[in-house]
Design a protein around this motif. Structure first.
Motif, mmCIF file in Angstrom:
data_model
loop_
_atom_site.group_PDB
_atom_site.id
_atom_site.type_symbol
_atom_site.label_atom_id
_atom_site.label_comp_id
_atom_site.label_asym_id
_atom_site.label_seq_id
_atom_site.Cartn_x
_atom_site.Cartn_y
_atom_site.Cartn_z
ATOM 1 N N LYS A 151 -51.354 -43.716 -12.923
ATOM 2 C CA LYS A 151 -51.826 -43.386 -11.573
ATOM 3 C C LYS A 151 -51.602 -44.547 -10.615
ATOM 4 O O LYS A 151 -51.228 -44.342 -9.471
ATOM 5 N N ALA A 152 -51.818 -45.773 -11.076
ATOM 6 C CA ALA A 152 -51.634 -46.948 -10.219
ATOM 7 C C ALA A 152 -50.168 -47.089 -9.820
ATOM 8 O O ALA A 152 -49.856 -47.365 -8.655
ATOM 9 N N ARG A 153 -49.262 -46.879 -10.768
ATOM 10 C CA ARG A 153 -47.832 -46.982 -10.468
ATOM 11 C C ARG A 153 -47.426 -45.873 -9.508
ATOM 12 O O ARG A 153 -46.685 -46.106 -8.553
ATOM 13 N N LEU A 154 -47.909 -44.672 -9.742
ATOM 14 C CA LEU A 154 -47.603 -43.553 -8.868
ATOM 15 C C LEU A 154 -48.143 -43.810 -7.466
ATOM 16 O O LEU A 154 -47.440 -43.596 -6.475
ATOM 17 N N ALA A 155 -49.355 -44.323 -7.364
ATOM 18 C CA ALA A 155 -49.932 -44.652 -6.055
ATOM 19 C C ALA A 155 -49.092 -45.716 -5.364
ATOM 20 O O ALA A 155 -48.863 -45.654 -4.152
ATOM 21 N N GLY A 157 -43.240 -45.433 -0.331
ATOM 22 C CA GLY A 157 -42.586 -44.381 0.451
ATOM 23 C C GLY A 157 -43.194 -44.243 1.829
ATOM 24 O O GLY A 157 -42.474 -44.096 2.824
ATOM 25 N N VAL A 158 -44.510 -44.300 1.898
ATOM 26 C CA VAL A 158 -45.210 -44.214 3.180
ATOM 27 C C VAL A 158 -44.794 -45.377 4.082
ATOM 28 O O VAL A 158 -44.514 -45.196 5.261
ATOM 29 N N LEU A 159 -44.729 -46.590 3.515
ATOM 30 C CA LEU A 159 -44.320 -47.762 4.297
ATOM 31 C C LEU A 159 -42.893 -47.616 4.806
ATOM 32 O O LEU A 159 -42.601 -47.966 5.955
ATOM 33 N N THR A 160 -42.010 -47.091 3.975
ATOM 34 C CA THR A 160 -40.619 -46.899 4.379
ATOM 35 C C THR A 160 -40.511 -45.882 5.504
ATOM 36 O O THR A 160 -39.821 -46.121 6.505
ATOM 37 N N GLY A 165 -60.096 -37.914 3.444
ATOM 38 C CA GLY A 165 -59.399 -36.676 3.128
ATOM 39 C C GLY A 165 -58.029 -36.893 2.519
ATOM 40 O O GLY A 165 -57.507 -38.001 2.471
ATOM 41 N N TYR A 166 -57.433 -35.786 2.067
ATOM 42 C CA TYR A 166 -56.096 -35.800 1.488
ATOM 43 C C TYR A 166 -55.067 -35.716 2.608
ATOM 44 O O TYR A 166 -55.174 -34.886 3.504
ATOM 45 N N LEU A 167 -54.068 -36.575 2.550
ATOM 46 C CA LEU A 167 -52.931 -36.528 3.472
ATOM 47 C C LEU A 167 -51.657 -36.556 2.645
ATOM 48 O O LEU A 167 -51.600 -37.215 1.603
ATOM 49 N N THR A 168 -50.646 -35.865 3.118
ATOM 50 C CA THR A 168 -49.337 -35.920 2.478
ATOM 51 C C THR A 168 -48.695 -37.267 2.830
ATOM 52 O O THR A 168 -49.134 -37.942 3.771
ATOM 53 N N PRO A 169 -47.644 -37.668 2.127
ATOM 54 C CA PRO A 169 -46.971 -38.926 2.483
ATOM 55 C C PRO A 169 -46.497 -38.972 3.944
ATOM 56 O O PRO A 169 -46.653 -40.000 4.607
ATOM 57 N N ASN A 170 -45.936 -37.881 4.448
ATOM 58 C CA ASN A 170 -45.499 -37.880 5.850
ATOM 59 C C ASN A 170 -46.681 -37.982 6.808
ATOM 60 O O ASN A 170 -46.586 -38.632 7.852
ATOM 61 N N GLN A 171 -47.787 -37.358 6.469
ATOM 62 C CA GLN A 171 -48.978 -37.472 7.312
ATOM 63 C C GLN A 171 -49.501 -38.908 7.292
ATOM 64 O O GLN A 171 -49.865 -39.453 8.333
ATOM 65 N N TRP A 172 -49.519 -39.532 6.114
ATOM 66 C CA TRP A 172 -49.921 -40.936 6.037
ATOM 67 C C TRP A 172 -48.998 -41.795 6.888
ATOM 68 O O TRP A 172 -49.449 -42.699 7.595
#
Length: 156
Positions: free
Chosen positions: A4-8, A14-17, A83-90
């Protein structure tokens, strides 16, 4: 199977990129400090912390500063959102937070709506309200918020 840590970590990268790809063209890169539209000394892609007029930076220093600032802003806004956000929302929220600051973002109606469990269609439009600087509506902020809004709505 990834931990989970690696996936996070992969998701955060990806969010930063994605966010960096939005931030960079709207902020623009300046290797010499200048005053932004509201009079704050700024360098690189909108970096303001500790900047004074007359400061200079290299491209490598600006690359590092942008990554550091994005990470700092992501940690700040992440602490405010339940709340939950998708990567693009983040990424959209991160780009917006980078521009308006963690304090303003965390105290916004947008974040309140996320934390109340509102659907993305109710909170993504809040991005479009943040188009003023120093009391003036700025065309660049209108364009940036539209890009952030489209990103926010795009993969929901």
């Amino acid at each position: 199977m990834a931990s989970k840590a690696r996936l996070a970590g992969l998701v955060a990268a990806g969010v930063l990129t994605i966010a960096g790809a939005v931030v960079a063209p709207f902020e623009g890169r300046s290797l010499v400090a200048y005053l932004d539209p509201v009079g704050i000394p700024t360098i690189c892609e909108g970096v303001t912390a500790g900047v004074q007029l007359g400061d200079t930076a290299s491209d490598a220093e600006c690359d590092a500063a942008l990554q550091h600032e994005l990470l700092t802003h992501l940690a700040g806004i992440e602490a405010c959102i339940d709340g939950y956000l998708t990567p693009n929302q983040w990424a959209a929220v991160l780009s917006w937070t980078y521009n308006v600051g963690v304090g303003a973002a965390c105290n916004s109606t947008l974040v309140k709506k996320i934390n109340q469990g509102a659907e993305y269609s109710a909170w993504c439009p809040e991005l479009k309200r943040w188009v003023y600087a120093g009391g003036n509506k700025l065309r660049g902020l209108v364009r940036r918020r539209e890009a952030e809004y489209q990103l926010c709505m795009g993969d929901a």
